[in-house]
Structure formats: structure tokens, C-alpha cells
Design a protein around this motif. Structure first.
Motif, PDB file in Angstrom:
ATOM      1  N   GLY A  38       0.841  -1.185   0.000  1.00 34.39           N
ATOM      2  CA  GLY A  38       0.000   0.000   0.000  1.00 34.39           C
ATOM      3  C   GLY A  38       0.880   1.239   0.000  1.00 34.39           C
ATOM      4  N   LYS A  39       0.630   2.146  -0.925  1.00 32.24           N
ATOM      5  CA  LYS A  39       1.378   3.398  -0.993  1.00 32.24           C
ATOM      6  C   LYS A  39       0.452   4.518  -0.531  1.00 32.24           C
ATOM      7  N   ILE A  40       0.784   5.116   0.616  1.00 27.76           N
ATOM      8  CA  ILE A  40      -0.024   6.172   1.203  1.00 27.76           C
ATOM      9  C   ILE A  40       0.492   7.494   0.658  1.00 27.76           C
ATOM     10  N   CYS A  41      -0.337   8.173  -0.126  1.00 23.66           N
ATOM     11  CA  CYS A  41       0.056   9.418  -0.791  1.00 23.66           C
ATOM     12  C   CYS A  41      -0.716  10.579  -0.164  1.00 23.66           C
ATOM     13  N   VAL A  42      -0.005  11.478   0.498  1.00 25.28           N
ATOM     14  CA  VAL A  42      -0.644  12.621   1.143  1.00 25.28           C
ATOM     15  C   VAL A  42      -0.706  13.778   0.149  1.00 25.28           C
ATOM     16  N   LEU A  43      -1.914  14.242  -0.100  1.00 21.79           N
ATOM     17  CA  LEU A  43      -2.145  15.308  -1.073  1.00 21.79           C
ATOM     18  C   LEU A  43      -2.159  16.683  -0.419  1.00 21.79           C
ATOM     19  N   GLN A  44      -2.601  16.715   0.838  1.00 16.64           N
ATOM     20  CA  GLN A  44      -2.706  17.971   1.580  1.00 16.64           C
ATOM     21  C   GLN A  44      -2.589  17.654   3.061  1.00 16.64           C
ATOM     22  N   GLY A  45      -1.963  18.529   3.823  1.00 12.54           N
ATOM     23  CA  GLY A  45      -1.839  18.324   5.260  1.00 12.54           C
ATOM     24  C   GLY A  45      -0.757  17.324   5.614  1.00 12.54           C
ATOM     25  N   GLN A  46      -0.986  16.576   6.698  1.00 12.77           N
ATOM     26  CA  GLN A  46      -0.017  15.599   7.185  1.00 12.77           C
ATOM     27  C   GLN A  46      -0.724  14.407   7.811  1.00 12.77           C
ATOM     28  N   VAL A  47      -0.108  13.246   7.653  1.00  9.61           N
ATOM     29  CA  VAL A  47      -0.588  12.005   8.251  1.00  9.61           C
ATOM     30  C   VAL A  47       0.571  11.394   9.027  1.00  9.61           C
ATOM     31  N   LYS A  48       0.263  10.799  10.178  1.00  8.14           N
ATOM     32  CA  LYS A  48       1.277  10.028  10.884  1.00  8.14           C
ATOM     33  C   LYS A  48       0.963   8.554  10.659  1.00  8.14           C
ATOM     34  N   PHE A  49       1.957   7.827  10.180  1.00  6.38           N
ATOM     35  CA  PHE A  49       1.867   6.385   9.929  1.00  6.38           C
ATOM     36  C   PHE A  49       2.514   5.673  11.104  1.00  6.38           C
ATOM     37  N   TYR A  50       1.785   4.739  11.702  1.00  7.80           N
ATOM     38  CA  TYR A  50       2.311   3.913  12.784  1.00  7.80           C
ATOM     39  C   TYR A  50       2.442   2.489  12.264  1.00  7.80           C
ATOM     40  N   GLY A  51       3.604   1.892  12.419  1.00  4.92           N
ATOM     41  CA  GLY A  51       3.823   0.509  12.014  1.00  4.92           C
ATOM     42  C   GLY A  51       4.058  -0.380  13.220  1.00  4.92           C
ATOM     43  N   PHE A  52       3.581  -1.619  13.135  1.00  4.84           N
ATOM     44  CA  PHE A  52       3.676  -2.583  14.225  1.00  4.84           C
ATOM     45  C   PHE A  52       4.223  -3.904  13.692  1.00  4.84           C
ATOM     46  N   ALA A  67       2.384  16.626   2.850  1.00  3.00           N
ATOM     47  CA  ALA A  67       1.767  16.820   1.535  1.00  3.00           C
ATOM     48  C   ALA A  67       2.829  16.684   0.447  1.00  3.00           C
ATOM     49  N   GLY A  68       2.520  15.922  -0.575  1.00  5.55           N
ATOM     50  CA  GLY A  68       3.448  15.686  -1.679  1.00  5.55           C
ATOM     51  C   GLY A  68       4.354  14.492  -1.469  1.00  5.55           C
ATOM     52  N   ASP A  69       4.326  13.905  -0.280  1.00  8.10           N
ATOM     53  CA  ASP A  69       5.160  12.738   0.020  1.00  8.10           C
ATOM     54  C   ASP A  69       4.304  11.485   0.160  1.00  8.10           C
ATOM     55  N   SER A  70       4.978  10.342   0.241  1.00  9.15           N
ATOM     56  CA  SER A  70       4.268   9.074   0.398  1.00  9.15           C
ATOM     57  C   SER A  70       5.093   8.137   1.276  1.00  9.15           C
ATOM     58  N   THR A  88      -6.219  17.588   6.086  1.00 11.03           N
ATOM     59  CA  THR A  88      -5.479  16.495   5.445  1.00 11.03           C
ATOM     60  C   THR A  88      -6.334  15.751   4.426  1.00 11.03           C
ATOM     61  N   GLN A  89      -5.693  15.420   3.309  1.00 12.75           N
ATOM     62  CA  GLN A  89      -6.282  14.571   2.281  1.00 12.75           C
ATOM     63  C   GLN A  89      -5.216  13.570   1.865  1.00 12.75           C
ATOM     64  N   PHE A  90      -5.609  12.295   1.785  1.00 17.15           N
ATOM     65  CA  PHE A  90      -4.664  11.290   1.303  1.00 17.15           C
ATOM     66  C   PHE A  90      -5.404  10.187   0.568  1.00 17.15           C
ATOM     67  N   GLN A  91      -4.634   9.419  -0.167  1.00 18.36           N
ATOM     68  CA  GLN A  91      -5.156   8.309  -0.967  1.00 18.36           C
ATOM     69  C   GLN A  91      -4.190   7.143  -0.815  1.00 18.36           C
ATOM     70  N   VAL A  92      -4.717   5.942  -0.888  1.00 13.61           N
ATOM     71  CA  VAL A  92      -3.859   4.759  -0.847  1.00 13.61           C
ATOM     72  C   VAL A  92      -3.936   4.062  -2.200  1.00 13.61           C
ATOM     73  N   CYS A  93      -2.773   3.812  -2.782  1.00 14.84           N
ATOM     74  CA  CYS A  93      -2.679   3.073  -4.044  1.00 14.84           C
ATOM     75  C   CYS A  93      -2.124   1.686  -3.716  1.00 14.84           C
ATOM     76  N   PHE A  94      -2.753   0.662  -4.269  1.00 13.11           N
ATOM     77  CA  PHE A  94      -2.361  -0.707  -3.977  1.00 13.11           C
ATOM     78  C   PHE A  94      -1.622  -1.315  -5.162  1.00 13.11           C
TER      79      PHE A  94
END
Length: 113
Positions: A38-52, A67-70, A88-94
Motif C-alpha cells: 500500500g502506498k499512502i500518498c498525502v495530497l494535503q496536510g499531514q498524516v502520521k503512519f504507525y507501524g507494528f 503533503a506531496g510525500d508518500s 489532510t487529504q490522502f489516498q492509498v494506491c495498492f
């Protein structure tokens, strides 16, 4: 952070998610299916990704995606996201291996619509 193998293709993407329409599952522990990145693409704002490392483990990694990063979630990796800004706005590409059954099934489903 993981990278997507070169022989993998984008076979589907989510709608653009905001704080108003995010499916609750994305905000809680979930994982990507076997053979899928899964590629998490942030279009606007910020997201925090937590991995386990597994479903019940402590946080293994935290990544702020601007924003602009993935960021990439590898197959069967437990993770969740958190909105860091209200806009924040984001999309996930699989992505899956180009000759895989997952890609084949998804392309057939698209052609039937």
C-alpha cells in the motif's frame, strides 16, 4: 521504509480520504493483504503512519508523511494512520505483482463495470 518491487503495478486506489470520510478501519490496526503493498500518498496536510511488527505489539515505527510525500506499507504489515491536520487529504494506491491473480481479478472486475 519498504519499497515497491519493480515488477509490481498499481491495480487499484482508494478515493481521496479526509477527516469527514475516512473509513474507521484506517485509524485502527489493520494490515495489507499477502502480496500487496500500500502506498499512502498525502495530497494535503499531514498524516502520521504507525507501524507494528504484529497485531498486538508496541509501535515499531512512526513516520510523518507531509503533503506531496508518500510512504509504503509492505504486505501483511500491521499499521494505522492518524490525521495531523484538519485539512489532510490522502489516498492509498495498492500494488501487486503484475502477473498475479490479484491484478488479473481486479482488471477483470473493472472491465465488467
Amino acid at each position: 521504509m519498504a519499497t515497491i518491487p519493480k515488477d509490481y503495478v498499481n491495480y487499484k486506489s482508494t478515493p481521496i480520504f479526509t477527516v469527514e470520510n475516512i473509513p474507521k478501519m484506517f485509524l485502527h490496526h489493520h494490515n495489507t493483504r499477502a502480496g500487496v503493498y500500500g502506498k499512502i500518498c498525502v495530497l494535503q496536510g499531514q498524516v502520521k503512519f504507525y507501524g507494528f511488527s504484529d497485531r498486538r505489539s508496541d509501535i515499531e515505527q512512526e513516520i510523518i508523511i507531509h503533503a506531496g510525500d508518500s510512504a509504503i506499507s509492505p504486505p501483511q504489515y500491521w499499521h494505522k494512520v492518524k490525521f495531523l491536520t484538519d485539512d489532510t487529504q490522502f489516498q492509498v494506491c495498492f500494488y501487486a505483482q503484475k502477473d498475479s491473480q490479484i491484478v488479473f481479478d481486479n482488471l477483470n472486475e473493472r472491465n465488467l463495470k
